[in-house]
Design an enzyme around this catalytic site. Structure first.
Site, mmCIF file in Angstrom:
data_model
loop_
_atom_site.group_PDB
_atom_site.id
_atom_site.type_symbol
_atom_site.label_atom_id
_atom_site.label_comp_id
_atom_site.label_asym_id
_atom_site.label_seq_id
_atom_site.Cartn_x
_atom_site.Cartn_y
_atom_site.Cartn_z
ATOM 1 N N SER A 1 1.186 -0.793 -0.209
ATOM 2 C CA SER A 1 -0.327 -0.138 -0.014
ATOM 3 C C SER A 1 1.199 1.129 0.059
ATOM 4 O O SER A 1 0.448 1.783 -0.808
ATOM 5 C CB SER A 1 -0.733 0.110 1.118
ATOM 6 O OG SER A 1 -1.729 -1.071 1.469
ATOM 7 N N ARG B 1 1.515 4.287 -3.136
ATOM 8 C CA ARG B 1 0.880 5.788 -2.655
ATOM 9 C C ARG B 1 2.255 6.675 -2.748
ATOM 10 O O ARG B 1 2.442 7.555 -3.350
ATOM 11 C CB ARG B 1 0.905 5.702 -0.958
ATOM 12 C CG ARG B 1 -1.128 5.315 -1.207
ATOM 13 C CD ARG B 1 -1.040 4.831 0.286
ATOM 14 N NE ARG B 1 -2.463 4.320 0.130
ATOM 15 C CZ ARG B 1 -3.091 3.880 -0.059
ATOM 16 N NH1 ARG B 1 -2.649 2.188 -0.686
ATOM 17 N NH2 ARG B 1 -4.602 2.992 0.244
ATOM 18 N N GLY C 1 -6.269 -3.376 -7.887
ATOM 19 C CA GLY C 1 -7.600 -3.274 -7.453
ATOM 20 C C GLY C 1 -6.582 -1.784 -6.518
ATOM 21 O O GLY C 1 -7.671 -0.325 -6.964
ATOM 22 N N ARG D 1 -14.168 -7.081 -10.261
ATOM 23 C CA ARG D 1 -14.559 -6.302 -8.706
ATOM 24 C C ARG D 1 -15.064 -4.810 -8.851
ATOM 25 O O ARG D 1 -15.147 -4.580 -9.906
ATOM 26 C CB ARG D 1 -13.012 -5.872 -8.284
ATOM 27 C CG ARG D 1 -12.234 -7.668 -8.194
ATOM 28 C CD ARG D 1 -11.500 -7.095 -7.036
ATOM 29 N NE ARG D 1 -10.880 -6.901 -6.451
ATOM 30 C CZ ARG D 1 -10.097 -6.451 -5.575
ATOM 31 N NH1 ARG D 1 -8.362 -6.552 -6.032
ATOM 32 N NH2 ARG D 1 -9.882 -5.853 -4.261
ATOM 33 N N SER E 1 -13.423 1.129 3.377
ATOM 34 C CA SER E 1 -12.244 1.004 2.165
ATOM 35 C C SER E 1 -11.017 2.186 1.737
ATOM 36 O O SER E 1 -11.540 2.748 1.783
ATOM 37 C CB SER E 1 -13.027 0.895 1.040
ATOM 38 O OG SER E 1 -11.812 1.297 -0.089
ATOM 39 N N ASP F 1 -6.560 -8.303 5.375
ATOM 40 C CA ASP F 1 -5.822 -8.491 4.349
ATOM 41 C C ASP F 1 -5.085 -9.977 4.689
ATOM 42 O O ASP F 1 -4.625 -11.042 3.913
ATOM 43 C CB ASP F 1 -4.581 -7.528 3.937
ATOM 44 C CG ASP F 1 -5.350 -6.938 2.611
ATOM 45 O OD1 ASP F 1 -6.341 -6.899 2.281
ATOM 46 O OD2 ASP F 1 -4.253 -5.605 2.823
ATOM 47 N N ARG G 1 -2.787 -14.159 -2.042
ATOM 48 C CA ARG G 1 -3.185 -14.327 0.136
ATOM 49 C C ARG G 1 -3.800 -16.062 0.212
ATOM 50 O O ARG G 1 -3.280 -16.764 1.245
ATOM 51 C CB ARG G 1 -3.997 -13.241 0.482
ATOM 52 C CG ARG G 1 -3.315 -12.016 0.117
ATOM 53 C CD ARG G 1 -3.529 -11.148 1.002
ATOM 54 N NE ARG G 1 -3.081 -9.227 0.837
ATOM 55 C CZ ARG G 1 -1.979 -8.628 0.550
ATOM 56 N NH1 ARG G 1 -0.944 -9.603 1.431
ATOM 57 N NH2 ARG G 1 -1.597 -7.853 0.138
#
Ligand code: S3P
Length: 433
Positions: free
Chosen positions: A23, A27, A95, A123, A167, A315, A387
């Site tokens: 993540s 970013r 995603g 999705r 989210s 997750d 995962r």
């Protein structure tokens, strides 16, 4: 499509550095691209998801060097410096790439299309389309799913958006769009989600980040290139936290792991189950809390997972389910319906996989019950979900015979080098074409 065979394990031992947080890596690339000046990133995750984000920016004219052993250098072009891509932006399995870039791209002076792989194609995107349309954006999907087509608009409006879903991707998409609206855009969450975007926005805007503040962004904010050192990904560390907990005689030290308070529910859940986890050497790196985590074998017991922990451990449920299957008693997970719309339907994938190993597991619309017991040998379909594949590789460590996991190619989206590291630490994994 590769398959992995997991054939038992000795103790998990040693010291390991976990790859960079996915993540935060996404970013860092995004903010680095729209800041002015150079951004230098170290310990960037070079998984396929992050590589997709990088290649989307290359398509939009960015000069990016690397990644080379986790180093990436970006010549930021400022909020208005992106150029129209010549082709569809490919977001692969990611995603995060699709949702965050949609937020960023609705504010540009050019149109574009974003498309993903088969899994991403299924999705839901309405969750980002709705608030962005409220801001005046022109973005369309195919029945709310990718591919997404964006047309330029004259101006975006600010909104104060009360999130109907929990989210961080949606929150981040709105904040990115808010950079292109005049005034202040705010997001109100019913449940806190990972706050890496807020922290990074503050760092790039030269402001001090304060916990618990209003989640907001000022249109036209001036962002300047930064040095970002990405902490290890706690979601990747989780596989070894569970592996070491359930393999007798284990003693493992995972160094430089990100322990952002919005991400540590996995540690709290494992501790509630009786895991032997110790944190040391706490420090802050590039605005994110980091520490070393020691984990030793423990006998785990079942719990009712508190609903308040669900969003921040979302997750980690595939591997937490393996911990539950190795614990004494029946663990109940509820309020986790978001698991159904991840890279696979993770409730179905976990329950079916555990049943294939002879474990009693029951599916509910928003969760599952898992009763601890011995794991038999069996074949598990990961459904192409990284995962799920890694969680069952860990399950194989405790099984009475080999566990074969199908469709494992996507492990590289979040944890390239998983097999190598797992085998170095004591697991016994082999890959077949
Ligand atoms: C992510 C947020 C989570 C998480 C995903 C990464 C992010 O998704 O499951 O792996 O980087 O913002 P949601 O925000 O949709 O829950």
């Amino acid at each position: 499509m590769s398959r992995i065979t997991s054939t038992g394990s000795g103790p998990l031992e040693g010291v390991a550095r976990i790859p960079g947080d996915k993540s935060i890596s996404h970013r860092a690339v995004i903010f680095g691209a729209i800041a002015t000046g150079e951004t230098q990133i170290t310990n960037l995750l070079d998984g396929e998801d992050v590589l997709c984000t990088i290649s989307c920016f290359r398509e939009m004219g960015l000069e990016i060097t690397g990644p080379d052993e986790g180093r990436l250098q970006i010549c930021g072009v400022g909020l208005k410096g992106l150029t129209a891509p010549k082709r569809t932006l490919r977001t692969g399995n990611s995603g995060t790439t699709m949702r965050l870039l949609t937020g960023l791209l609705v504010g540009q002076q050019f149109g574009c299309t974003l498309a993903g792989d088969q899994s991403l194609q299924r999705r839901p995107m309405t969750r980002v389309i709705d608030p962005l349309v409220q801001m005046g954006a022109h973005v369309d999907g195919t029945e709310g799913r990718p591919p997404l087509t964006i047309q330029p608009v004259k101006a975006l409006h600010t909104i104060c958006y009360e999130m109907p879903v929990v989210s961080a991707q949606v929150k981040s998409a709105i904040l990115l769009a808010g950079l292109y609206a005049s005034g202040v855009t705010q997001v109100v969450e019913s449940m806190p989600t990972r706050d890496h975007s807020e922290r990074m926005l503050c760092a790039f805007a030269g402001k001090e980040w304060r916990p618990g503040g209003i989640i907001q962004v000022e249109g036209g904010a001036c962002l300047r290139g930064q040095q970002v050192n990405v902490p290890g990904d706690i979601s990747s560390a989780a596989f070894f936290l569970v592996g070491a907990s359930i393999c007798p005689g284990s003693d493992l030290l995972l160094t430089d792991v990100g322990v952002n308070p919005t991400r540590v529910a996995v540690l709290e859940i494992l501790k509630m189950m009786g895991a032997n986890i110790e944190l040391s050497n706490s420090r802050v790196k590039s605005g994110e809390p980091v520490c070393d985590i020691r984990v030793r074998t423990a006998s785990l017991r079942a719990i009712d997972v508190p609903i308040a922990y669900v969003a921040s451990a979302i997750d980690e449920f595939p591997v937490l389910a393996i911990a539950a299957a190795a614990a004494q008693g029946t663990t109940r997970i509820r309020g986790a319906q978001e698991l159904r719309i991840k890279e696979s339907d993770r409730i179905r994938a976990v329950v079916t996989g555990l049943q294939a190993l002879g474990v009693i597991a029951v599916e509910y619309p928003d969760g599952m019950d898992i009763t601890g017991g011995p794991f038999q040998s069996g074949i598990v379909d990961s459904l192409g979900d990284h995962r799920i594949a890694m969680a069952f590789a860990i399950a194989g460590a405790r099984a009475e015979g080999p566990v074969v996991i199908d469709d494992c190619d996507n492990i590289g989206t979040s944890f390239p080098g998983f097999l190598r590291l797992a085998n170095t630490l004591g697991l016994s994994l082999s890959e077949h074409p």
